[in-house]
Design an enzyme around this catalytic site. Structure first.
Site, PDB file in Angstrom:
ATOM      1  N   ARG A  75      76.289  59.993  -7.899  1.00 10.77           N
ATOM      2  CA  ARG A  75      75.571  60.641  -6.793  1.00 10.77           C
ATOM      3  C   ARG A  75      75.650  59.787  -5.532  1.00 10.77           C
ATOM      4  NH1 ARG A  75      69.351  62.356  -7.404  1.00 10.77           N
ATOM      5  NH2 ARG A  75      69.109  60.096  -7.408  1.00 10.77           N
ATOM      6  N   LYS A 126      71.133  61.941  -0.470  1.00 11.72           N
ATOM      7  CA  LYS A 126      70.042  60.979  -0.660  1.00 11.72           C
ATOM      8  C   LYS A 126      70.103  59.919   0.442  1.00 11.72           C
ATOM      9  CE  LYS A 126      67.655  58.559  -4.411  1.00 11.72           C
ATOM     10  NZ  LYS A 126      66.472  59.448  -4.477  1.00 11.72           N
ATOM     11  N   GLU A 183      60.686  70.946  -3.509  1.00 16.78           N
ATOM     12  CA  GLU A 183      60.553  69.777  -4.382  1.00 16.78           C
ATOM     13  C   GLU A 183      59.390  68.912  -3.920  1.00 16.78           C
ATOM     14  OE1 GLU A 183      64.157  67.467  -4.196  1.00 16.78           O
ATOM     15  OE2 GLU A 183      64.321  67.708  -2.030  1.00 16.78           O
TER      16      GLU A 183
END
Length: 282
Positions: free
Chosen positions: A51, A148, A180
């Site tokens: 990621r 991120k 979220e």
């Protein structure tokens, strides 16, 4: 004193220095990852390094350590700081040009690479015994929540607002649909026993823990949006994250979920994930 990794060197945290022109400092032009440590080993390392590579690619930041280098860095930090349980944060910025400019610096500008540990109880986190209380607030973040980045100000503001309201955390919503939490993926289990989780798109971070948890779920799974109202009426609710694993939610906007204690399916899922994490950690 904690030892950190900064630009190729292991140094005491008090000696860590970066330029005032570092783009991570001036623009939040940086991405990061966090890997959990259990029994002195790294949980889901490959998922997190993949990621990070995606975040670097999406932002066009180059020059970061490769997979084997990250593994070496993490293991060295665990050893040097005697971490048995906790987290390791990795952060990569676009580097430090000679001056502040919206235009990216020359391609050969080296990135700033930082990694540090935090020792913390994860498996026996008291919050897992009592469950979390969350409140919903508008999701006003930028449109690429799937990357991120270190642009965490809005999530931090909302979490602190939630605490000021007597809750533990926030679930963000867009037009009445839950996206979220401040740093977690949100999930519910309906009264029909179906686990509902937001689909992977640009509205949420593609959780590494979420990806590991879903194959462990005994219930039917639906990857779709769910509303604030549906969440408030759920049989169970929980969040997933690298630092919290599977964490029960027992109250949403003052509405008690289930009987107000962590639900049995969530408790079982948390234990299943911890077992998986211990078994697969490297």
């Amino acid at each position: 004193m904690r030892t950190i990794y900064l630009n190729g060197n292991y140094i005491p945290e008090t000696e860590g220095k970066i330029s005032v022109f570092d783009r991570g400092f001036l623009f939040s032009d940086a991405v990061y990852e966090v890997v959990s440590v259990l029994d002195g080993k790294l949980v889901d390392f490959n998922g997190h390094v993949q990621r990070l590579a995606r975040s670097l690619s999406e932002t066009g930041i180059s020059g970061a350590p490769d997979t084997s280098s990250w593994l070496e860095i993490c293991r060295a930090l665990v050893s040097r700081n005697a971490v048995e349980e906790g987290m390791i944060y990795w952060q990569v910025t676009r580097g430090a040009p000679q001056d502040r400019d919206f235009v990216f610096p020359p391609a050969d500008t080296p990135p700033t690479v930082l990694a540090f540990t935090q020792s913390r109880a994860l498996a026996d986190n008291p919050s897992a015994q009592r469950g979390l209380r969350v409140v919903t607030m508008p999701d006003l973040r930028w449109g690429r929540a799937d990357i991120k980045t270190t642009q965490l100000l809005y999530a931090s503001l909302m979490k602190n607002e939630a605490i000021a309201r007597g809750a533990d955390d926030v679930w963000m919503e867009r037009d009445g649909w839950i996206t979220e939490g401040s740093a977690q993926n949100a999930h519910i289990i309906t009264t029909e026993g179906v686990l509902v989780t937001h689909p992977l798109n640009r509205e949420i971070l593609h959780g590494i823990t979420r990806a590991a948890v879903l194959p462990l779920v005994a219930q039917q799974i639906e990857e779709r949006r769910f509303s604030v109202n549906e969440a408030e009426q759920a049989a169970e609710a929980f969040v997933s994250s690298a630092s919290g694993f599977v964490m029960p939610v027992v109250q949403i906007n003052g509405h008690v979920i289930g009987n107000g204690t962590p639900g049995s399916a969530t408790v079982q899922l948390r234990q299943a994930y911890i077992g998986w994490a211990r078994h697969t950690a490297i």
